[in-house]
Each structure stands twice: as C-alpha cells, then as structure tokens.
Design a protein around this motif. Structure first.
Motif, PDB file in Angstrom:
ATOM      1  N   VAL A  81     108.910 142.508  32.891  1.00 54.57           N
ATOM      2  CA  VAL A  81     109.534 143.494  32.003  1.00 54.57           C
ATOM      3  C   VAL A  81     108.842 143.382  30.648  1.00 54.57           C
ATOM      4  CG1 VAL A  81     111.664 144.257  30.913  1.00 54.57           C
ATOM      5  CG2 VAL A  81     111.721 143.300  33.231  1.00 54.57           C
ATOM      6  N   MET A  82     108.076 144.398  30.298  1.00 49.49           N
ATOM      7  CA  MET A  82     107.297 144.343  29.064  1.00 49.49           C
ATOM      8  C   MET A  82     108.198 144.551  27.849  1.00 49.49           C
ATOM      9  SD  MET A  82     104.555 143.644  30.526  1.00 49.49           S
ATOM     10  CE  MET A  82     103.553 143.515  29.053  1.00 49.49           C
ATOM     11  N   GLN A  83     108.058 143.656  26.880  1.00 47.53           N
ATOM     12  CA  GLN A  83     108.872 143.679  25.674  1.00 47.53           C
ATOM     13  C   GLN A  83     108.115 144.366  24.534  1.00 47.53           C
ATOM     14  OE1 GLN A  83     111.954 142.640  25.875  1.00 47.53           O
ATOM     15  NE2 GLN A  83     111.752 141.712  27.913  1.00 47.53           N
ATOM     16  N   THR A  84     108.788 145.290  23.858  1.00 47.50           N
ATOM     17  CA  THR A  84     108.134 145.998  22.748  1.00 47.50           C
ATOM     18  C   THR A  84     107.825 145.060  21.583  1.00 47.50           C
ATOM     19  OG1 THR A  84     110.319 146.628  21.891  1.00 47.50           O
ATOM     20  CG2 THR A  84     109.203 148.193  23.353  1.00 47.50           C
ATOM     21  N   SER A  85     108.546 143.953  21.495  1.00 46.21           N
ATOM     22  CA  SER A  85     108.294 143.008  20.405  1.00 46.21           C
ATOM     23  C   SER A  85     106.895 142.406  20.504  1.00 46.21           C
ATOM     24  CB  SER A  85     109.345 141.899  20.411  1.00 46.21           C
ATOM     25  OG  SER A  85     109.353 141.224  21.661  1.00 46.21           O
ATOM     26  N   SER A  86     106.450 142.121  21.735  1.00 47.21           N
ATOM     27  CA  SER A  86     105.100 141.576  21.902  1.00 47.21           C
ATOM     28  C   SER A  86     104.045 142.630  21.601  1.00 47.21           C
ATOM     29  CB  SER A  86     104.923 141.041  23.322  1.00 47.21           C
ATOM     30  OG  SER A  86     105.163 142.059  24.285  1.00 47.21           O
ATOM     31  N   LEU A  87     104.351 143.896  21.904  1.00 47.57           N
ATOM     32  CA  LEU A  87     103.415 144.975  21.563  1.00 47.57           C
ATOM     33  C   LEU A  87     103.330 145.142  20.052  1.00 47.57           C
ATOM     34  CD1 LEU A  87     101.578 147.240  22.650  1.00 47.57           C
ATOM     35  CD2 LEU A  87     103.576 148.745  22.626  1.00 47.57           C
ATOM     36  N   ASP A  88     104.459 144.976  19.375  1.00 44.28           N
ATOM     37  CA  ASP A  88     104.458 145.049  17.910  1.00 44.28           C
ATOM     38  C   ASP A  88     103.595 143.940  17.310  1.00 44.28           C
ATOM     39  OD1 ASP A  88     106.171 147.194  18.099  1.00 44.28           O
ATOM     40  OD2 ASP A  88     107.993 145.993  17.802  1.00 44.28           O
ATOM     41  N   ASP A 140      98.741 142.213  14.335  1.00 46.85           N
ATOM     42  CA  ASP A 140      97.506 141.428  14.298  1.00 46.85           C
ATOM     43  C   ASP A 140      96.261 142.304  14.222  1.00 46.85           C
ATOM     44  OD1 ASP A 140      99.075 139.206  14.471  1.00 46.85           O
ATOM     45  OD2 ASP A 140      98.803 138.932  16.631  1.00 46.85           O
ATOM     46  N   GLY A 141      96.448 143.621  14.260  1.00 43.05           N
ATOM     47  CA  GLY A 141      95.312 144.531  14.171  1.00 43.05           C
ATOM     48  C   GLY A 141      94.540 144.682  15.464  1.00 43.05           C
ATOM     49  N   ILE A 142      95.124 144.243  16.591  1.00 50.87           N
ATOM     50  CA  ILE A 142      94.444 144.361  17.879  1.00 50.87           C
ATOM     51  C   ILE A 142      94.454 145.810  18.356  1.00 50.87           C
ATOM     52  CG2 ILE A 142      94.354 143.531  20.251  1.00 50.87           C
ATOM     53  CD1 ILE A 142      93.773 141.435  18.115  1.00 50.87           C
ATOM     54  N   ILE A 143      95.538 146.522  18.084  1.00 52.79           N
ATOM     55  CA  ILE A 143      95.637 147.933  18.446  1.00 52.79           C
ATOM     56  C   ILE A 143      96.020 148.733  17.212  1.00 52.79           C
ATOM     57  CG2 ILE A 143      96.271 147.439  20.836  1.00 52.79           C
ATOM     58  CD1 ILE A 143      99.163 148.030  20.101  1.00 52.79           C
ATOM     59  N   THR A 144      95.736 150.023  17.257  1.00 49.77           N
ATOM     60  CA  THR A 144      96.077 150.903  16.143  1.00 49.77           C
ATOM     61  C   THR A 144      97.475 151.479  16.346  1.00 49.77           C
ATOM     62  OG1 THR A 144      95.134 152.845  17.242  1.00 49.77           O
ATOM     63  CG2 THR A 144      93.641 151.513  15.880  1.00 49.77           C
ATOM     64  N   GLU A 179      98.080 131.578  27.646  1.00 46.63           N
ATOM     65  CA  GLU A 179      96.947 130.656  27.717  1.00 46.63           C
ATOM     66  C   GLU A 179      95.675 131.353  28.180  1.00 46.63           C
ATOM     67  OE1 GLU A 179      99.114 130.563  31.646  1.00 46.63           O
ATOM     68  OE2 GLU A 179      99.620 130.542  29.507  1.00 46.63           O
ATOM     69  N   MET A 180      95.827 132.490  28.839  1.00 47.98           N
ATOM     70  CA  MET A 180      94.669 133.242  29.304  1.00 47.98           C
ATOM     71  C   MET A 180      94.299 134.364  28.338  1.00 47.98           C
ATOM     72  SD  MET A 180      94.164 134.923  33.087  1.00 47.98           S
ATOM     73  CE  MET A 180      94.564 133.334  33.832  1.00 47.98           C
ATOM     74  N   TYR A 181      95.217 134.661  27.436  1.00 40.20           N
ATOM     75  CA  TYR A 181      94.972 135.750  26.496  1.00 40.20           C
ATOM     76  C   TYR A 181      93.864 135.365  25.524  1.00 40.20           C
ATOM     77  CZ  TYR A 181      95.608 138.779  22.458  1.00 40.20           C
ATOM     78  OH  TYR A 181      95.399 139.636  21.412  1.00 40.20           O
ATOM     79  N   ASN A 182      93.023 136.322  25.242  1.00 39.55           N
ATOM     80  CA  ASN A 182      91.924 136.108  24.303  1.00 39.55           C
ATOM     81  C   ASN A 182      91.770 137.371  23.482  1.00 39.55           C
ATOM     82  OD1 ASN A 182      89.596 135.619  22.897  1.00 39.55           O
ATOM     83  ND2 ASN A 182      88.373 135.020  24.667  1.00 39.55           N
ATOM     84  N   SER A 183      91.978 137.277  22.199  1.00 39.38           N
ATOM     85  CA  SER A 183      91.917 138.462  21.343  1.00 39.38           C
ATOM     86  C   SER A 183      90.530 139.072  21.295  1.00 39.38           C
ATOM     87  CB  SER A 183      92.357 138.107  19.919  1.00 39.38           C
ATOM     88  OG  SER A 183      91.506 137.117  19.370  1.00 39.38           O
TER      89      SER A 183
END
Length: 311
Positions: free
Chosen positions: A138-145, A150-154, A246-250
């Motif tokens: 279940v994808m959480q909008t808080s993590s998308l925020d 962090d400037g990863i997405i616009t 742990e697998m995430y890489n910006s």
C-alpha cells in the motif's frame, strides 16, 4: 501373490487384484493410469516423455497473481533462465476470452482455432493454476512527499503520480506489484507489474512490466525506449524508497523526460537545418543492427542520401 507384467521394464507396476486382466501382458501406465498391451507400452511412454508444452505441478511457467478479481497474472516467458514476465488474463466465464501478451501464443491460438480447437490455451495460461501470491504494498503519499522534498521528483510529476494512484483505486487495481524472483537464475533484475492509465500496444491488459537493474543501476520500462521517460519508472523508484530502502539509490538512472511518449522519433520537431530524413536515418542507424552494419559497409554519406535507395 502379486502379478507383474513386463517386470524388466522401468514403467511396469503390479496389477491390482480388483482390475480385470485382459491378457497376461497387460500393464498399467504409471503416468495416466491406463492399461496397455505388452507391445504398446514402450511407445506409449514415449508420448509422455516427449510431450512438449506439458504443464504440471512440477513443470510449469513461473506465475504470480497480480489482480485475482480480474484474473490478471504475470507468467514467465520461458521455464528456465531469467524468467522475464508477461501479463496474462484468465477468464473462466462470460463472453470475453483469456488473453496472453506473448505474440508467439497468438499464432498458436489462431492455428488451434483453424483446427476447430476452440478451447486451446497456451502454456502460460495453463500455468495459472500453479500461481503464487505476491505481497501487494500500500503506497503511502507521505513517502512520495519525501521524494518531492528531496528534489527527486518535480511538483508536476508528483501530481501525475498521485492521479495515477487515484485512478488505480477507482479501478480497484493494485498500483504496483513486485514480482518475486525466488526461482530465477539471476537476482540482478527485479520485475514490477505497474498500473497503466490507458490500454496501449504495450499494455493490452492495462498494466506494464518495469524492471530495476540492481547491477547496472538503471530502471527500464516496457512502454518506452532507453532514452524516453515515463511515470512507471518513478513508481518503481517510489516503491524502492518506501519498501526496500536498503536497495533504494537516489542516483538510479531514469532517462531524461523528452515528453514525446505518443510520437515516433521521426515525428518529434527538430532544430532548424535538420530534416525528418536525417532523424529517421539516425534512428535506424542507432537502433537497427542489420541496417547499421549495411550503412557502415557502404560508408553512407548524408550529402548524397537522396540518390541512394535503402533496401
């Protein structure tokens, strides 16, 4: 006392006392449990041994449940190797037919229909009965925020992804499902089934396959080439950030946004002085290996391109 027929044969079994023995040479097949004569049993066993495409509990395409309500699954194209997934839909009632994305299966289906075998199903669809369940996050909008902060997405992409998430909820379809690769020969690739807003040639079942290359540090998607951008790749990045930190890489490579997903390379407007022919030739030279070799052999010169006819 047990009666054996063909006791020297690998597939011979003792005959049951409650079964009628037609001849002394009658034997029972250990696979289909049918009775056969002494002269036919060896030929019959070859049918089981050489039968291609036979699906069983121990021999089937690796299949994962994506949306049980709609009968959507992912099935590995082959039984061995990388286990590259494709989407299939199993329909057991109604006027619609089951569907497999593999083009080769379409030809097999057409051939079977011409032979009056209307009930034919490809090996991918027959493997559905052995499908395993995947954990749907279940994808959480808080993590998308957090990705936005962090400037990863616009902000524009942030709103587009939220819109996709809302549409998936309205259609009662999971937004993104990680496909377990427990039985794959390689742990390098992680495959995802991602919700698609529209039905296109790459998403006939309203979903597409997106891949995370953990070694090459790159995310690719079935809907676009290596130089094009899509929101499905951002959804995978969102999933990795939330579920597998742990697998995430910006720094995961997501190709630049060209905003031309609905156009072919030669339809994109070009700077002054560059013609459509220039773009087409460059595209074919870059992406078509056989033509690239041909052009290199001819030492192709763009100045006299109009005087030459490509095969």
């Amino acid at each position: 006392m047990e009666i054996y027929a063909l006791s020297d044969h690998l597939y011979s079994t003792p005959l049951s006392k409650d079964k009628t023995i037609h001849t002394e040479a009658t034997v029972r097949c250990t696979v289909c449990n049918k009775l056969f004569s002494r002269g036919w049993i060896r030929s019959h066993m070859k049918i089981h041994e050489n039968k291609e495409g036979e699906i069983s509990k121990t021999k089937h395409h690796y299949t994962v449940v994506i949306d049980e309500q709609k009968g959507l699954y992912t099935s590995a194209v082959t039984m061995k190797g990388l286990r590259q997934p494709i989407h299939v839909q199993k329909i057991t009632h109604g006027s619609n037919e089951s569907y497999c994305e593999n083009i080769a299966c379409h030809f097999l289906k057409d051939t079977a229909v011409r032979g009056s075998n209307m009930a034919y199903e490809c090996p991918h669809l027959r493997s559905v009965q052995y499908a395993k369940h995947a954990d749907v996050a279940v994808m959480q909008t808080s993590s998308l925020d957090s990705l936005l902060e962090d400037g990863i997405i616009t902000m524009e992409k942030h709103l587009e992804i939220l819109n996709m998430n809302q549409k998936s909820v309205e259609n009662k379809s999971p937004l993104i499902v990680r496909i377990p690769n427990d039985f794959s020969t390689s742990k390098r690739y992680i495959f995802f089934s991602v919700y698609s807003e529209d039905i296109r040639y790459w998403s006939r079942l309203d979903r597409t396959v997106t891949t995370n290359d953990t070694v090459g540090n790159k995310i690719t998607c079935k809907c676009s080439t290596g130089r094009r951008y899509c929101n499905h790749k951002l959804l995978v990045k969102w999933y990795l950030f939330q579920e597998i930190p742990e697998m995430y890489n910006s720094q995961v490579e997501i190709e630049e946004d060209l905003d031309h997903d609905d156009q072919e390379p030669w339809q994109i407007s070009q700077p002054t002085g560059i013609t459509t022919d220039d773009v087409m030739v460059q595209y074919l030279k870059t992406n078509k290996k056989s033509l690239r070799i041909y052009i290199n052999q001819l030492n192709f010169d763009s100045t006299n391109r109009s005087t030459r006819n490509l095969p």
